[in-house]
Design a protein around this motif. Structure first.
Motif, PDB file in Angstrom:
ATOM      1  N   GLU A  10     -21.421  17.159 -41.630  1.00  0.00           N
ATOM      2  CA  GLU A  10     -21.929  15.938 -41.731  1.00  0.00           C
ATOM      3  C   GLU A  10     -21.722  15.269 -43.283  1.00  0.00           C
ATOM      4  OE1 GLU A  10     -22.726  14.294 -39.421  1.00  0.00           O
ATOM      5  OE2 GLU A  10     -23.545  12.340 -39.906  1.00  0.00           O
ATOM      6  N   GLN A  11     -22.006  16.226 -44.155  1.00  0.00           N
ATOM      7  CA  GLN A  11     -21.844  15.508 -45.501  1.00  0.00           C
ATOM      8  C   GLN A  11     -20.419  15.189 -45.913  1.00  0.00           C
ATOM      9  OE1 GLN A  11     -23.298  19.427 -47.114  1.00  0.00           O
ATOM     10  NE2 GLN A  11     -24.912  18.238 -48.340  1.00  0.00           N
ATOM     11  N   ALA A  70     -21.215   4.118 -62.255  1.00  0.00           N
ATOM     12  CA  ALA A  70     -21.828   5.319 -62.023  1.00  0.00           C
ATOM     13  C   ALA A  70     -22.904   4.979 -61.038  1.00  0.00           C
ATOM     14  CB  ALA A  70     -22.650   5.452 -63.551  1.00  0.00           C
ATOM     15  N   SER A  71     -23.506   3.866 -61.040  1.00  0.00           N
ATOM     16  CA  SER A  71     -24.411   3.326 -59.803  1.00  0.00           C
ATOM     17  C   SER A  71     -23.931   3.756 -58.457  1.00  0.00           C
ATOM     18  CB  SER A  71     -25.110   2.114 -59.935  1.00  0.00           C
ATOM     19  OG  SER A  71     -25.723   2.010 -61.251  1.00  0.00           O
ATOM     20  N   GLY A  72     -22.593   3.198 -58.306  1.00  0.00           N
ATOM     21  CA  GLY A  72     -21.934   3.275 -57.097  1.00  0.00           C
ATOM     22  C   GLY A  72     -21.786   4.870 -56.659  1.00  0.00           C
ATOM     23  N   GLY A  73     -21.097   5.633 -57.693  1.00  0.00           N
ATOM     24  CA  GLY A  73     -20.913   6.998 -57.321  1.00  0.00           C
ATOM     25  C   GLY A  73     -22.277   7.758 -57.051  1.00  0.00           C
ATOM     26  N   ALA A  74     -23.143   7.402 -57.649  1.00  0.00           N
ATOM     27  CA  ALA A  74     -24.622   7.931 -57.309  1.00  0.00           C
ATOM     28  C   ALA A  74     -24.945   7.789 -55.935  1.00  0.00           C
ATOM     29  CB  ALA A  74     -25.772   7.164 -58.276  1.00  0.00           C
ATOM     30  N   VAL A  75     -24.648   6.661 -55.190  1.00  0.00           N
ATOM     31  CA  VAL A  75     -25.171   6.357 -53.955  1.00  0.00           C
ATOM     32  C   VAL A  75     -24.019   6.950 -52.995  1.00  0.00           C
ATOM     33  CG1 VAL A  75     -25.258   4.793 -52.185  1.00  0.00           C
ATOM     34  CG2 VAL A  75     -26.386   4.440 -54.289  1.00  0.00           C
ATOM     35  N   THR A  76     -22.613   6.890 -53.398  1.00  0.00           N
ATOM     36  CA  THR A  76     -21.803   7.063 -52.421  1.00  0.00           C
ATOM     37  C   THR A  76     -21.394   8.751 -52.326  1.00  0.00           C
ATOM     38  OG1 THR A  76     -20.005   6.749 -54.087  1.00  0.00           O
ATOM     39  CG2 THR A  76     -20.597   5.132 -52.374  1.00  0.00           C
ATOM     40  N   MET A  77     -21.818   9.366 -53.410  1.00  0.00           N
ATOM     41  CA  MET A  77     -21.489  10.797 -53.669  1.00  0.00           C
ATOM     42  C   MET A  77     -22.496  11.652 -53.380  1.00  0.00           C
ATOM     43  SD  MET A  77     -18.967  10.986 -56.827  1.00  0.00           S
ATOM     44  CE  MET A  77     -17.590   9.725 -56.944  1.00  0.00           C
ATOM     45  N   ALA A  78     -23.923  10.968 -52.835  1.00  0.00           N
ATOM     46  CA  ALA A  78     -25.238  11.553 -52.806  1.00  0.00           C
ATOM     47  C   ALA A  78     -25.086  12.733 -51.932  1.00  0.00           C
ATOM     48  CB  ALA A  78     -26.182  10.612 -52.565  1.00  0.00           C
ATOM     49  N   PRO A  79     -24.355  12.624 -50.958  1.00  0.00           N
ATOM     50  CA  PRO A  79     -24.424  13.647 -49.732  1.00  0.00           C
ATOM     51  C   PRO A  79     -24.074  15.128 -50.372  1.00  0.00           C
ATOM     52  CG  PRO A  79     -23.349  11.827 -48.661  1.00  0.00           C
ATOM     53  CD  PRO A  79     -23.772  11.629 -50.260  1.00  0.00           C
ATOM     54  N   VAL A  80     -23.423  15.152 -51.453  1.00  0.00           N
ATOM     55  CA  VAL A  80     -23.152  16.225 -51.911  1.00  0.00           C
ATOM     56  C   VAL A  80     -23.578  16.332 -53.476  1.00  0.00           C
ATOM     57  CG1 VAL A  80     -21.306  18.156 -52.720  1.00  0.00           C
ATOM     58  CG2 VAL A  80     -21.207  17.111 -50.506  1.00  0.00           C
ATOM     59  N   TRP A  81     -24.632  16.635 -53.978  1.00  0.00           N
ATOM     60  CA  TRP A  81     -25.098  16.335 -55.190  1.00  0.00           C
ATOM     61  C   TRP A  81     -24.335  16.917 -56.329  1.00  0.00           C
ATOM     62  CZ3 TRP A  81     -28.042  18.278 -59.537  1.00  0.00           C
ATOM     63  CH2 TRP A  81     -28.386  17.364 -60.161  1.00  0.00           C
ATOM     64  N   PRO A  82     -23.998  18.077 -56.332  1.00  0.00           N
ATOM     65  CA  PRO A  82     -23.132  18.332 -57.273  1.00  0.00           C
ATOM     66  C   PRO A  82     -21.972  17.560 -57.812  1.00  0.00           C
ATOM     67  CG  PRO A  82     -23.655  20.380 -55.922  1.00  0.00           C
ATOM     68  CD  PRO A  82     -24.280  19.101 -55.402  1.00  0.00           C
ATOM     69  N   ILE A  83     -21.286  17.164 -56.568  1.00  0.00           N
ATOM     70  CA  ILE A  83     -20.209  16.191 -56.999  1.00  0.00           C
ATOM     71  C   ILE A  83     -20.869  14.969 -57.597  1.00  0.00           C
ATOM     72  CG2 ILE A  83     -18.596  14.758 -55.702  1.00  0.00           C
ATOM     73  CD1 ILE A  83     -18.258  17.097 -53.608  1.00  0.00           C
ATOM     74  N   ARG A 142     -30.010  15.360 -46.804  1.00  0.00           N
ATOM     75  CA  ARG A 142     -30.144  16.599 -46.373  1.00  0.00           C
ATOM     76  C   ARG A 142     -31.238  16.796 -45.207  1.00  0.00           C
ATOM     77  NH1 ARG A 142     -27.103  20.681 -48.342  1.00  0.00           N
ATOM     78  NH2 ARG A 142     -28.542  22.152 -47.797  1.00  0.00           N
ATOM     79  N   ASP A 143     -32.469  16.389 -45.489  1.00  0.00           N
ATOM     80  CA  ASP A 143     -33.428  16.370 -44.658  1.00  0.00           C
ATOM     81  C   ASP A 143     -32.970  15.959 -43.482  1.00  0.00           C
ATOM     82  OD1 ASP A 143     -35.252  17.610 -46.285  1.00  0.00           O
ATOM     83  OD2 ASP A 143     -36.257  15.939 -47.160  1.00  0.00           O
ATOM     84  N   ASN A 144     -32.346  14.648 -43.440  1.00  0.00           N
ATOM     85  CA  ASN A 144     -31.774  14.132 -42.184  1.00  0.00           C
ATOM     86  C   ASN A 144     -30.959  14.905 -41.569  1.00  0.00           C
ATOM     87  OD1 ASN A 144     -33.359  11.854 -42.680  1.00  0.00           O
ATOM     88  ND2 ASN A 144     -32.012  10.658 -43.596  1.00  0.00           N
ATOM     89  N   PHE A 145     -29.959  15.616 -42.286  1.00  0.00           N
ATOM     90  CA  PHE A 145     -29.140  16.352 -41.636  1.00  0.00           C
ATOM     91  C   PHE A 145     -29.745  17.514 -40.773  1.00  0.00           C
ATOM     92  CE2 PHE A 145     -25.971  15.232 -45.452  1.00  0.00           C
ATOM     93  CZ  PHE A 145     -25.641  14.015 -44.702  1.00  0.00           C
TER      94      PHE A 145
END
Length: 770
Positions: A21-22, A133-146, A196-199
């Motif tokens: 799902e991520q 950076a703001s856009g990346g913070a949201v679009t890449m949030a499913p995998v936080w290390p990325i 992740r909680d939603n997942f």
């Protein structure tokens, strides 16, 4: 041991679902962020082009585009293949490589493309990196290390660059970048936890749903996925369950809904009756504004359908309610209403709403025996403001005008915007006899004139704009709202005809003048299409009577009216905008005449340039194109402008005149002495000639005019300018001018304006006589 293995297998499947799902969320919709990245990079390239090494910028932009296409290609492959959950790790690694490369590129931008000495462009760069950076913070949030890697690579180099610069401001900027980095990392981490909680919830829900009966699963899906809010209540009217859509609609928590007694605690009697009817008769209905739980809560526009739930014997044992949020529908209705009845720019009523309200006021005034007035207001030379200062300043001017008009209104009065720069004010409830009413309306018009004539502070200097006002009365004679508006508009045009910045009341005779003016404008359009406008030529002679130049004067031979004088049609052309097409026609015909006559026959030819034509952005280019098409020597063409051109913007006027001098044409001030003559600007202009206005020549028997003419000749001589006297109609006038140092003359004493063939004959006669 088997149970442990089974537990591990279940945990593994659970983890695979989450990872799959991520990865799906990472790749779904990736094209939109990537297009945004390219757009931001392109805007940054344009912004920094003049302050950063262009080769570095191009190389960086090329790398951004290549990496973007590579990432989009990877997303396309993912969408096409729809890989199984077991392959999610490989696709996640591929995404991480692409995002890391992108982060390195944006970090390099902050490090190597940093405009050290240009604070304004630094701000542009910082804003661009912050947005990325703001856009990346949201679009890449499913995998936080990325997401964290991307954010650090993007913003860290920028902060280091500011640290390297040193100084309080740079250190502060670096600290702010660090704070922003920390904030985006925290936001991205929070989003990651939520996702992740939603997942986890989704995976657990899927596991539970596999154990439920098929009917219960279908109902649960319908209940939770419904686009409408839903709730269950028991036979006593207490809420037993509700779906998430209802919580979203109301903004309340599930805990507050569960157990809520809709028969005892509900605030609306209509809702209570709908619930009672559902429990007694099987159905109930409510539509309106309602606060779901408490009277103090937000009232929402909703539609609620209540239905009773029956058991096997047909008895109603519970109920269900379907709640539809009507907010968007109401907002759409309000938007449609506002678009239909209000001006989008100023927020004032538009012509449609004005007509409706005016008709209502007229009926009320007739019933009460009162009077009222319609004031039609047009901003003078508004088009010139748009053309010279830009549409944004023009829009701000219109908004400021609307505010000033609104401040003048009494209760019951109306202000509306009916066209580009046209406003209407309706004044109601005026008592007294006709003369008192007229005096009162004149007072209102004076207040409007005074308010709108105050300087507007919209740009780097105060902007002075005056209104032309026409008004018409209502109350005594019955008329339609449309007819009354037309009368006020006709009066406004009369105010413009009389010199602008005036207020005129409507008179029946104005209608005839307006019709004449409209017909003349239509005939003028046909004249342009039918080639009825022709240039005539009035020769200019020296002291020996030799033709040394000429002036092109436009003549209109109307098929029915006969010869129409320029004093009649030029003001109409100026007001309607046709003067631009006419000016181009004059230029083309003048260049053609010079092409057909060599310099020995006609050394130079002057044409008049209107202020509106002079102010066009493409004016200089159009002169250059006309000369290039005809192939004439540009020094043979002379452009005559009036002193009024210098009033609005002297600096821009000088620049335009210098551009014209680079082409090689001559420049003359026409009608010198009757306008805004000023030696302070005269010495700064790249002029070749001054033309003494004919009004001074006609009154040379007056000692004051003699002194003025002598002064103009002296000024021209000291500034090394040629001086031409126009309107010479007697030998005495010529002799006076000649004795005072003016050696070029134009007027009926020598020649009247001639068609081209007559001009050629006159030139040949002069040359043969010589």
């Amino acid at each position: 041991m088997k149970r442990t293995r089974g537990s591990m297998d279940g945990a593994t499947q659970h983890g695979l679902r989450i990872r799959s799902e991520q990865v799906r969320i990472l790749y779904d919709g990736l094209w939109l962020p990537m297009v945004s990245v390219v757009l931001v990079a392109g805007l940054l390239l344009v912004s920094l082009w003049s302050v950063v090494d262009q080769r570095q910028m191009l190389a960086w932009m090329t790398a951004v585009v290549l990496i973007t296409f590579a990432r989009l290609g990877l997303a396309w492959c993912f969408q096409r293949k729809q890989p199984p959950a077991e392959a999610a790790r490989r696709w996640m690694i591929g995404y991480a490589i692409g995002s890391t490369a992108s982060g390195l590129l944006w970090g390099a931008c902050g490090l190597w493309l940093f405009p050290v000495s240009d604070f304004q462009h630094q701000v542009i760069l910082v804003v661009a990196l912050a947005g990325i950076a703001s856009g990346g913070a949201v679009t890449m949030a499913p995998v936080w290390p990325i997401a964290a890697t991307f954010l650090i690579l993007t913003l860290l180099p920028l902060s280091l660059r500011y640290l390297w610069l040193g100084g309080p401001a740079s250190l502060t900027a670096a600290a702010m970048v660090w704070l922003f980095l920390g904030f985006t990392l925290a936001v991205s981490h929070r989003w990651n936890r939520i996702l992740r909680d939603n997942f986890h919830l989704q995976a657990e829900g899927e596991t539970r749903e596999q154990a439920l009966r098929a009917s219960e699963s279908r109902y649960h899906t319908i209940f939770q996925a419904s686009p409408l809010g839903m709730l269950h209540f028991d036979a006593q009217g207490r809420v037993t369950d509700c779906n998430d859509k209802l919580l979203q609609i109301t903004g309340e928590s599930r805990e507050r809904f569960l157990g809520f007694d809709m028969l005892e605690s509900v605030q609306s009697i209509r809702v209570k009756r709908a619930v009672q009817r559902a429990l007694s008769h099987g159905e109930g209905y409510y539509e309106g504004d309602y606060s779901m739980l408490t009277a103090s809560g937000p009232a929402l526009p909703v539609r609620i359908l209540f239905s009773g739930v029956r058991d096997d014997q047909g008895a109603i044992v519970a109920g269900v309610a379907v709640v539809e949020d009507l907010t968007e529908r109401r907002q759409a209705e309000e938007t449609i209403h506002r678009q239909a009845y209000y001006d989008a720019l100023t927020g004032l009523p538009n012509r449609r709403l004005l007509s409706e309200r005016l008709a209502q006021l007229m009926a009320e005034s007739a019933h009460r025996g009162e009077h009222g007035a319609v004031l039609f207001i047009d901003l003078d030379r508004f088009k010139e403001v748009n053309e010279s200062l830009g549409h944004s300043v023009g829009d701000r001017l219109l908004n400021a005008t609307a505010r000033r008009l609104t401040e003048l209104l009494r209760d019951g009065d109306i202000a509306a915007r009916v066209n580009s720069d046209e406003f209407v004010v309706v004044v109601a409830r005026i008592r007294g006899d006709r003369q008192q009413v007229i005096d009162g309306v004149n007072g209102v018009a004076e207040r409007v004139m005074s308010a709108l004539s105050e300087p507007y502070h919209l740009s780097d200097r105060p902007l002075l704009v005056t209104p032309s006002i026409g008004f018409a009365l209502f109350g005594e004679e019955q008329s339609s709202a449309t007819g009354l508006l037309k009368q006020a508009e006709t009066a406004m045009f009369q105010a413009k005809t009389e010199g602008r910045a005036k207020a005129c009341g409507y008179l029946p005779s104005m209608h005839t003048a307006a019709v004449w003016r409209l017909n003349l404008e239509q005939d003028l359009r046909l004249a342009l299409e039918g080639d009825q406008l022709q240039l005539h030529f009035q020769p200019q002679v020296d002291g020996d009577g030799r033709i040394v130049g000429g002036e092109g004067l436009l003549r209109w031979l109307h098929p029915k009216r006969g010869m129409v004088q320029p004093v009649e049609f030029i003001p109409v052309a100026e007001e309607s905008g046709l003067i631009l097409d006419i000016g181009q026609r004059v230029l083309d015909q003048a260049c053609e005449a010079l092409m057909r006559l060599d310099a020995r026959q006609l050394p130079r030819l002057s044409i008049n340039i209107s202020p509106r034509q002079f102010g066009q952005p493409e004016f200089v280019a159009s002169i250059g194109r006309g000369i290039e098409r005809s192939g004439i020597d540009p020094s043979r063409l002379q452009l005559e402008i009036t002193e009024g051109v210098m009033i609005d913007n002297l600096i821009e006027t000088i620049e335009t005149m210098r551009d014209l001098k680079r082409i090689g044409v001559g420049l003359a001030i026409d009608d010198f002495g009757v306008g805004y003559s000023s030696l302070s600007y005269l010495k700064r202009l790249p002029l070749d000639e001054l033309k003494i206005d004919r009004s001074f020549i006609q009154e040379l028997d007056n000692s004051n005019d003699e002194a003025i003419v002598q002064t103009i000749i002296t000024i021209a001589r000291n500034l090394h300018l040629t001086v031409v006297a126009e309107g010479v109609e007697s030998a005495a006038q010529r002799d006076f001018l000649l004795s005072n140092g003016c050696h070029i003359f134009q007027g009926f004493w020598f020649f009247r304006p001639l068609p081209f063939d007559a001009l050629v004959a006159a030139i040949n006669d002069c040359q043969s006589t010589a």
